[in-house]
Write a protein that holds these residues in place. Sequence first.
Motif, PDB file in Angstrom:
ATOM      1  N   ALA A 480       8.714   4.070  -2.280  1.00  0.00           N
ATOM      2  CA  ALA A 480       8.370   2.707  -2.691  1.00  0.00           C
ATOM      3  C   ALA A 480       9.469   1.685  -2.369  1.00  0.00           C
ATOM      4  O   ALA A 480       9.190   0.486  -2.304  1.00  0.00           O
ATOM      5  N   GLY A 481      10.701   2.158  -2.148  1.00  0.00           N
ATOM      6  CA  GLY A 481      11.796   1.240  -1.832  1.00  0.00           C
ATOM      7  C   GLY A 481      11.775   0.735  -0.399  1.00  0.00           C
ATOM      8  O   GLY A 481      12.639  -0.031   0.003  1.00  0.00           O
ATOM      9  N   SER A 482      10.793   1.200   0.405  1.00  0.00           N
ATOM     10  CA  SER A 482      10.720   0.698   1.788  1.00  0.00           C
ATOM     11  C   SER A 482       9.552  -0.286   1.910  1.00  0.00           C
ATOM     12  O   SER A 482       8.791  -0.476   0.967  1.00  0.00           O
ATOM     13  N   PHE A 483       9.397  -0.896   3.088  1.00  0.00           N
ATOM     14  CA  PHE A 483       8.350  -1.896   3.295  1.00  0.00           C
ATOM     15  C   PHE A 483       6.968  -1.246   3.220  1.00  0.00           C
ATOM     16  O   PHE A 483       6.784  -0.194   3.799  1.00  0.00           O
ATOM     17  N   PRO A 484       5.981  -1.862   2.576  1.00  0.00           N
ATOM     18  CA  PRO A 484       6.077  -3.193   1.968  1.00  0.00           C
ATOM     19  C   PRO A 484       6.687  -3.181   0.568  1.00  0.00           C
ATOM     20  O   PRO A 484       7.432  -4.066   0.211  1.00  0.00           O
ATOM     21  N   CYS A 485       6.366  -2.162  -0.251  1.00  0.00           N
ATOM     22  CA  CYS A 485       6.877  -2.084  -1.632  1.00  0.00           C
ATOM     23  C   CYS A 485       6.220  -0.871  -2.290  1.00  0.00           C
ATOM     24  O   CYS A 485       5.584  -0.079  -1.606  1.00  0.00           O
ATOM     25  N   GLY A 486       6.343  -0.783  -3.612  1.00  0.00           N
ATOM     26  CA  GLY A 486       5.697   0.315  -4.339  1.00  0.00           C
ATOM     27  C   GLY A 486       4.223   0.040  -4.534  1.00  0.00           C
ATOM     28  O   GLY A 486       3.655  -0.794  -3.852  1.00  0.00           O
ATOM     29  N   SER A 487       3.646   0.748  -5.470  1.00  0.00           N
ATOM     30  CA  SER A 487       2.233   0.695  -5.869  1.00  0.00           C
ATOM     31  C   SER A 487       1.463   1.891  -5.323  1.00  0.00           C
ATOM     32  O   SER A 487       1.938   2.577  -4.421  1.00  0.00           O
ATOM     33  N   VAL A 488       0.303   2.108  -5.915  1.00  0.00           N
ATOM     34  CA  VAL A 488      -0.512   3.253  -5.513  1.00  0.00           C
ATOM     35  C   VAL A 488      -1.275   2.833  -4.256  1.00  0.00           C
ATOM     36  O   VAL A 488      -2.438   2.442  -4.310  1.00  0.00           O
ATOM     37  N   ALA A 489      -0.578   2.862  -3.159  1.00  0.00           N
ATOM     38  CA  ALA A 489      -1.131   2.393  -1.893  1.00  0.00           C
ATOM     39  C   ALA A 489      -0.839   3.390  -0.778  1.00  0.00           C
ATOM     40  O   ALA A 489      -1.696   3.664   0.054  1.00  0.00           O
ATOM     41  N   GLY A 490       0.386   3.893  -0.758  1.00  0.00           N
ATOM     42  CA  GLY A 490       0.765   4.845   0.292  1.00  0.00           C
ATOM     43  C   GLY A 490       1.055   4.167   1.614  1.00  0.00           C
ATOM     44  O   GLY A 490       1.208   4.836   2.642  1.00  0.00           O
ATOM     45  N   THR A 491       1.183   2.828   1.617  1.00  0.00           N
ATOM     46  CA  THR A 491       1.392   2.124   2.890  1.00  0.00           C
ATOM     47  C   THR A 491       2.710   2.516   3.566  1.00  0.00           C
ATOM     48  O   THR A 491       2.715   2.769   4.777  1.00  0.00           O
ATOM     49  N   PRO A 492       3.840   2.615   2.829  1.00  0.00           N
ATOM     50  CA  PRO A 492       5.063   3.063   3.523  1.00  0.00           C
ATOM     51  C   PRO A 492       4.896   4.473   4.107  1.00  0.00           C
ATOM     52  O   PRO A 492       5.343   4.738   5.227  1.00  0.00           O
ATOM     53  N   GLY A 493       4.237   5.350   3.369  1.00  0.00           N
ATOM     54  CA  GLY A 493       4.013   6.721   3.856  1.00  0.00           C
ATOM     55  C   GLY A 493       3.197   6.713   5.135  1.00  0.00           C
ATOM     56  O   GLY A 493       3.507   7.409   6.109  1.00  0.00           O
ATOM     57  N   TYR A 494       2.156   5.873   5.158  1.00  0.00           N
ATOM     58  CA  TYR A 494       1.295   5.766   6.346  1.00  0.00           C
ATOM     59  C   TYR A 494       2.080   5.202   7.528  1.00  0.00           C
ATOM     60  O   TYR A 494       2.063   5.758   8.632  1.00  0.00           O
ATOM     61  N   MET A 495       2.781   4.074   7.291  1.00  0.00           N
ATOM     62  CA  MET A 495       3.479   3.403   8.403  1.00  0.00           C
ATOM     63  C   MET A 495       4.562   4.302   8.991  1.00  0.00           C
ATOM     64  O   MET A 495       4.750   4.378  10.204  1.00  0.00           O
ATOM     65  N   CYS A 496       5.265   5.015   8.120  1.00  0.00           N
ATOM     66  CA  CYS A 496       6.322   5.922   8.568  1.00  0.00           C
ATOM     67  C   CYS A 496       5.718   7.057   9.407  1.00  0.00           C
ATOM     68  O   CYS A 496       6.213   7.369  10.493  1.00  0.00           O
ATOM     69  N   ALA A 497       4.625   7.650   8.910  1.00  0.00           N
ATOM     70  CA  ALA A 497       3.984   8.763   9.645  1.00  0.00           C
ATOM     71  C   ALA A 497       3.519   8.288  11.014  1.00  0.00           C
ATOM     72  O   ALA A 497       3.690   8.973  12.026  1.00  0.00           O
TER      73      ALA A 497
END
Length: 506
Positions: A480-497
């Motif tokens: 959650a400390g990476s872009f965009p931010c935390g929350s139950v979204a998984g966006t940093p996990g997706y973008m990193c993958a």
Amino acid sequence: MKKIVIIGSGINGLVASNYLAKEDYDVTVIDKNSYTGGACIKDSLVIEDKGIDFAYGPTVLGMMPDFIFSETGLDKSIETFYPKTPKLVYFPDSKKSTKIFQSHNELEIELEKEWGEKGDTLGFRNDENKVIEFIQYLYKNAVSPSTDIAENFLGKNLTDLWIRGSAKDLLDHYFTSEKTKLYMGMTVIESGPASIYQPGTAFTIPLMDSGSVFDGYWGYVKNGIWKISENLTEINKSLGVNFCLSSKIENIDTATGKISYTSNGSKNELNYDHLLFATDPKVPGKLLNNETVKSKNEKRNYLGSSGKVTAFFKNPVKWVESDSNPEYDTSFRFFFSTNTLEEFENASQNAANKIDDYCPGYIQVYAEGGAQRKMNNNEHLDKIILFTKNLSFDKSAEKLNDVKEKIISRVVPHIKNPNDLVFSKFLTPKDLHETFYFPEGNIDHMTLDGNQNFDKRTFSSNSNSFYKYYNYDNIYYCGAGSFPCGSVAGTPGYMCAKQLTRNEKQ
Ligand SMILES: Cc1cc2nc3c(=O)[nH]c(=O)nc-3n(C[C@H](O)[C@H](O)[C@H](O)COP(=O)(O)OP(=O)(O)OC[C@H]3O[C@@H](n4cnc5c(N)ncnc54)[C@H](O)[C@@H]3O)c2cc1C
């Protein structure tokens, strides 16, 4: 098959492992807990002789991109609901609510009537939508945020105002009424006491509406939001992801790509080609035992000031203002304790400086029980969640019973059946730190201040590899400390993958 190890099985570890397993990597997820989900888990209590489950950490879904919801397969098993009724806003001097209509025209009329707003509400919403479209473009294409890309997409004026600028300047640009500014700007302190005067804080305002699972709105998951992590864990297992839970990492040898860990008393080893940390951002520095990284991490701002009270009622909560429209039972409600931006800023900075244990800012009420009934989940108790700002960091809930009562008493005058309240559970930032390991209790792992937002929300030393952890070649950070931010979204996990896979294919 290349081996990927992901440390952390919160929403970001789960989303990253889902995408990487589908790219034919051999994926193992390690967590120190005996369960997956990180903060997105349930808690259970026995109240009035019957068990009840409720959201331990997060409650509402909203920031998740619609494509993550469908591409992971979550849409097949998760039932949701989001209220179409207006959000209801109360200031200290108001008995009746101001309605935040979803229709921009209706909203403009309401804000002028209730708060004397003479500014450009329609212009604000139109420009915000352009910025949200830009943010969603970054998400979908896993593009690292940069002000150059923003200028190409939005032009210089909007980039200056919405991305480089301060929340205060943004709000002053569009609005005349203090109350409109307060309502539109409140998310700046969603996770921690960021100052509205700091350049870079304007961006948090569109950011919080940039999810697409409910078209930018927030809503509920049948049974509870923890179903997202529970179901995603099962989906990932069926894709072949291995989970090593209750695991304590003993050593990471970056030269050979080897992790040693103990689990249930036995020693194990795993090799990796790529290592992803989906934890809070301090963990990798500690586990890699890298003093330079640790000292750089210490300079960042982690302070959190959010807490929550879960209140249980033995009958459905009857809102004073639902008489005319029962649909308002599921509306989001906002209770402010200040009337002006300046007072709001002072309260949040006072919490940051620990002037008091609780410096009231706003309380956001989630009508979880009402929403569950809408989804035909009839439980024996009704639940409302009072997500509260601004709590100082130092004390756990057991020491702050008076604060819990103060929070409840701000909301209770708006409820017709307060005597049905049978139990309440309070969590402070200190509790979030102890329960979920969030550094200084921040629900985004790291404060969304102007120095840690947008293109600055990275740990990478290489501007082309946004999710790399400092200058490690094959180590990434996507919590959650990476872009965009935390929350139950998984966006940093997706973008990193996505970035990892893309780099590998080049
Ligand atoms: C009270 C509260 C209310 C919130 N409300 C909402 C809300 O309503 N809606 C919303 O969208 N978001 C909300 N949030 C924010 C959201 O829950 C988090 O931002 C999000 O869950 C973070 O996910 P993550 O995967 O990045 O990290 P986490 O969920 O923190 O997961 C990190 C994982 O790493 C593991 N880990 C840590 N250290 C190690 C180690 N050394 N070895 C192995 N494993 C390790 C942890 O055990 C954990 O499982 C809320 C959070 C809290 C606490």
